[in-house]
Design an enzyme around this catalytic site. Sequence first.
Site, PDB file in Angstrom:
ATOM      1  N   GLY A 193      60.607  54.312  31.160  1.00 33.55           N
ATOM      2  CA  GLY A 193      59.698  54.218  32.298  1.00 33.55           C
ATOM      3  C   GLY A 193      60.423  54.491  33.595  1.00 33.55           C
ATOM      4  O   GLY A 193      61.563  54.050  33.791  1.00 33.55           O
ATOM      5  N   GLY A 244      58.774  54.164  36.750  1.00 32.26           N
ATOM      6  CA  GLY A 244      58.036  53.639  37.894  1.00 32.26           C
ATOM      7  C   GLY A 244      58.988  52.880  38.804  1.00 32.26           C
ATOM      8  O   GLY A 244      60.206  53.052  38.730  1.00 32.26           O
ATOM      9  N   LEU A 245      58.440  52.047  39.650  1.00 29.88           N
ATOM     10  CA  LEU A 245      59.292  51.316  40.596  1.00 29.88           C
ATOM     11  C   LEU A 245      60.378  50.545  39.875  1.00 29.88           C
ATOM     12  O   LEU A 245      61.551  50.614  40.234  1.00 29.88           O
ATOM     13  CB  LEU A 245      58.441  50.358  41.423  1.00 29.88           C
ATOM     14  CG  LEU A 245      57.547  51.025  42.459  1.00 29.88           C
ATOM     15  CD1 LEU A 245      56.688  49.981  43.148  1.00 29.88           C
ATOM     16  CD2 LEU A 245      58.368  51.775  43.484  1.00 29.88           C
ATOM     17  N   ARG A 264      41.983  38.455  44.850  1.00 28.11           N
ATOM     18  CA  ARG A 264      41.224  39.468  44.143  1.00 28.11           C
ATOM     19  C   ARG A 264      40.274  38.897  43.102  1.00 28.11           C
ATOM     20  O   ARG A 264      39.143  39.358  42.976  1.00 28.11           O
ATOM     21  CB  ARG A 264      42.193  40.417  43.454  1.00 28.11           C
ATOM     22  CG  ARG A 264      42.956  41.228  44.461  1.00 28.11           C
ATOM     23  CD  ARG A 264      44.001  42.075  43.807  1.00 28.11           C
ATOM     24  NE  ARG A 264      44.572  42.957  44.830  1.00 28.11           N
ATOM     25  CZ  ARG A 264      45.592  43.769  44.617  1.00 28.11           C
ATOM     26  NH1 ARG A 264      46.164  43.805  43.431  1.00 28.11           N
ATOM     27  NH2 ARG A 264      46.048  44.534  45.573  1.00 28.11           N
ATOM     28  N   GLU A 279      55.668  45.492  35.622  1.00 30.16           N
ATOM     29  CA  GLU A 279      54.376  45.054  35.070  1.00 30.16           C
ATOM     30  C   GLU A 279      54.464  44.818  33.563  1.00 30.16           C
ATOM     31  O   GLU A 279      53.641  44.117  32.987  1.00 30.16           O
ATOM     32  CB  GLU A 279      53.292  46.093  35.394  1.00 30.16           C
ATOM     33  CG  GLU A 279      51.873  45.606  35.130  1.00 30.16           C
ATOM     34  CD  GLU A 279      50.803  46.649  35.448  1.00 30.16           C
ATOM     35  OE1 GLU A 279      51.137  47.667  36.089  1.00 30.16           O
ATOM     36  OE2 GLU A 279      49.643  46.444  35.048  1.00 30.16           O
ATOM     37  N   ARG A 337      47.489  38.221  40.307  1.00 25.17           N
ATOM     38  CA  ARG A 337      48.507  38.748  41.200  1.00 25.17           C
ATOM     39  C   ARG A 337      47.916  38.928  42.595  1.00 25.17           C
ATOM     40  O   ARG A 337      46.808  39.422  42.744  1.00 25.17           O
ATOM     41  CB  ARG A 337      49.016  40.091  40.690  1.00 25.17           C
ATOM     42  CG  ARG A 337      50.050  40.717  41.588  1.00 25.17           C
ATOM     43  CD  ARG A 337      50.621  41.981  40.998  1.00 25.17           C
ATOM     44  NE  ARG A 337      49.660  43.069  40.875  1.00 25.17           N
ATOM     45  CZ  ARG A 337      49.183  43.762  41.890  1.00 25.17           C
ATOM     46  NH1 ARG A 337      49.580  43.492  43.122  1.00 25.17           N
ATOM     47  NH2 ARG A 337      48.317  44.735  41.697  1.00 25.17           N
TER      48      ARG A 337
END
Lengths: 647, 226, 252
Positions: free
Chosen positions: A41, A43-44, A338, A434, A444
């Site tokens: 991966g 990603g970040l 959220r 994640e 989150r």
Amino acid sequence: MIKLESKIPEGKMADKWTNYIDHAKLVNPSNKRKLDIIIVGTGLAGASAASSLGEMGYKVKVFCYQDSSRRAHSIAAQGGINAAKNYPNDGDSVYRLFYDTVKGGDYRAREANVYRLAEVSNSIIDQGVAQGIPFARDYGGLLDNRSFGGAQVSRTFYARGQTGQQLLLGAYSALSRSIKNGQVELFSRRDMLDVVKIDGRARGIIVRNLVTGELEKHAGHAVVLATGGYGNVFYLSTNAMGSNASPVWQAHKRGAAFANASFVQIHPTCIPVHGDFQSKLTLMSESLRNDGRIWVPKHKKDAEAIQAGKLKPTAIKEEDRDYYLERRYPAFGNLVPRDVASRAAKERCDAGYGVGLGTGLAVYLDFSEAIGRLGKSVVEARYGNLFQMYEKIVDDNPYETPMMIYPAIHYSMGGLWVDYNLMTTIPGLYAIGEANFSDHGANRLGASALMQGLADGYFVLPYTIADYLSDQIHVPRFTGDEKEFNEVLGEVKGKIDKLMNIKGTKSVDSFHKELGHIMWENVGMARNEEGLKKALTEIPKLREEFWKDVKIPGDTAEYNTELEKAGRVADFLELGELMARDALNRTESCGGHFREESATEEGEAKRDDVNFAYVAAWEYKGENVAQELHKENLEFEAIKLVQRNYK
Amino acid sequence: MSNSLLKYASITQKISMSLLGLFLASFLLVHLTINLMLMLPDGGESFRAAAEFMGTNPFIMVFEYVLFAAFFVHIVLGIILWMQNNQARPVAYAKANVSETSFFSKYMIHTGVIIMLFLFLHFVHFYFAKIGLVDASATYMFEGHEHPDFYTMAIELLKQPLYAVIYILSFLALGFHLNHAIQSGFQSLGLEHSKYTPAIKSISTIFALIVAVGFSIIPVFFLIQG
Amino acid sequence: MDLTLKIWRQANTKAKGKMVDYKVTGVSPDSSFFEMLDVLNQSIIEEGGDPVAFDHDCREGICGTCSLYINGRPHGPDSGITTCQLHMRKFKSGDTIYIEPWRAKAFPIIKDLIVNRGAYDEIIQAGGYISVNTGGVPDANAIPIPKVDSDTAMDAASCIGCGACVATCKNASAMLFVAAKVSQFAHLPQGKIEAKRRVQNMVATMDELGFGNCSNTYACEQECPKEISVSHIAKMNREFFAAKLCADVKDI
């Protein structure tokens, strides 16, 4: 039989991470060269970990399914990244960020991990600026902050509506530098299909080269999964089309416990569904809630007229509008977390006040008040790109008519169980970003995903992995020709051949859609025992059908997108079942997990700390056998448990 | 490696193109001024004097070689860039590109080739006579020597309708070339600024108009005059 | 909507490709272009054929994966968007739509409409970064940056690396892509430290990879989904010129 040892360091909450660093074992530079690390991966989390570990001197191999490491889905995060810098002088601190994150997560996260996250958050901003990330600034040349849901301070740093993109490109640039310097080797267009263990430790992976179809063996002293979340189990989500759970799921099947599978986040501000053939939901940044006001008509007849396309929202008078978030939660108003905002929207729509054309599944996000207060140019400067994006998709001008939004699956708080070191229950196998069950508990907060991914990759894993690798320095390099590699390779090949030989009648997508439907209906925004039990019978049935009747055209030794998708959907069909099982087990409501049986009289979520203040970690027990539950009890020393209240 | 043709970076080549092009453009103004003298009703006195000056001034005579070199390198570089650009897309699109761009920017090589052909014709007519490679079709006596009479030669040529058409078309091509070239030259040199670039673009068009119209009115003038 | 599609089909890099005609019917004008292709692929699969391979991922215009050349324009007949943001309401029923891959020597075709844009990664690896290691950096507010510079850097940094600029350029030039990165860093104090070697190395790599030269036609700016201005190309030219003229020979 797995054992959950969280390995939280001794000491007061504020001292734990410092103590850890002070006493952690190190690997000297000449030994780092002899150690291989595999990272899946980019990603970040993956890119930041790969570049940081490469810079430290380890030999790193990094893998992604995309054509370039720059395209991982972290790039789509819009709103911002939190940090406890307290630049706006509004009373923020490491403790407050820690507190807000634990509270926002509805007290289902491990305190020590969250505290560490808050502690390193400031370094991320420093790192980003040093990398040349053009964060938003004031005329004085210093960094600007905005506020975000679930917090009463402005601690969110942002780069227009493209913060994720800029942070990812920062990490990507660092990764590119490490690749150029020969410290990191990149393998793009590779799907990770399995983990290889030798003597119980993770020592490598099997990947499929998506271009040639060839299966490859890659070996290392440790394996890091940074493969993101599993929102695509719902078919429609804000995740990228390729986002998948296969790496973490294969790790789970090889012995890594999977934690809190049912904790998924439903984002309140997405563009509503428009039809059956829809492939993807588009998120509109939560930052819109800073200035937008959410409402539905006060009277059902107005809502019905709108649904029928006979009435325009602008024709509804101010006194006939129900700003339900401001009404129900006066303290936080439109900036409630959220999960709260999403459920409130669902509640209104289920009650018949929704405004989606034909569907009734949408609420308004209105900027007319903000345009009146700030002027159109200010609103345009803040949200212009989001408004443009909305207009391109919906063909409606949000400066004139209110936006329509509806909740959609967005993020998975659940994931592989990890200890304080971010190691899974398989020694030598790490999960970051994640992909792990993470620091977000049951929900989150906005702008915290970027923070966590980068914290794990830049500032946590590089320390904690050394603790493991320090006693691996005498282990010679693995070649990938060990018998364990060939065994796993054989199993992977067998699975692919099995899929190809089904030669059924239904496409992969049709199964995926059906699974998504079962998940959304029964394991979605509101869950109950009946629905979850239904899901637990329907998913295995669908899985069985999939393995009998899926149709995959083409060949294995070529670029075959249907085969790629089939492997991913096969895993989703197993993961979905675990999510339902986890949701059924947790009879309380907490964060994103809302059990209808556990609600207050006002319909708010009711937590059950006596029975459920634990992390549910599930151990794989074999095909078509229910996973075994292990509990990691959550001890709260620094924060007192209270019912969340945003009123 | 398309650039192994020349060991210079693409941008170096572009910068060279720009500098040479802008230099050539400045020369055009001088040439235009002299040509416009053809129309003065003084029987060619001014024109001949200017031509004489251009032909005998030692500084200008050296400058002439610099000019030729500039032309040569500008043309060769243009061809090299064009070849490299062609190599960069070996398979063409089935549906041609319809992106909105300034029209003439895509045809620099074509207008450039027209200008080059005209230049060749121009050399045959005038420069070869000047250096004595061919006999001048008209001469006049100056300070006791026989000199090629460029004034008469020019007017006779321009009065031929075919030549006049070729002449006008060539300068039309030059105008189109310049319209893009001037502002493009500034861009390649990195001379871009939110305040000044719009002005540079206007100047580019005005300059192109002056050159194209300025040169073209001369044959028209003589054709009308008969 | 009923449409005729003319799509480039090519089995792999070495195979010979050709345009193939397809019909799709009953497409909703509200669906996205990719959803229309999804429908086509479902019907191809049902008929036992090989679905059309195309690159796509985020489907919200930010990852830069999608790369279709539609009716003579990268990302199709709308401005400021990627293919995944293109909606069918931009077409009329009965239209014929040409769908082709990016065409450039530096972007070889992998299959059908999928190209290999690894060249972009190589260019970034040549210098598209600021050489700082993780940790040990100054406080974020220790370096004030004028807002206008920071905003301009952000304009450039919004590049998604999709390759539309190369696809539309008549010379298949990557100048806008390279310039966006060079200009982003050239506008920031952090980036100035290695600016000279960055621009020289990135341009050299761009040239080596077989991209064409810039003719200043500005088609790239027109087609860039993030509407990145060609003023960044001028900025790069300026940076390059200055570096070539003034940089120490060791500064590369």
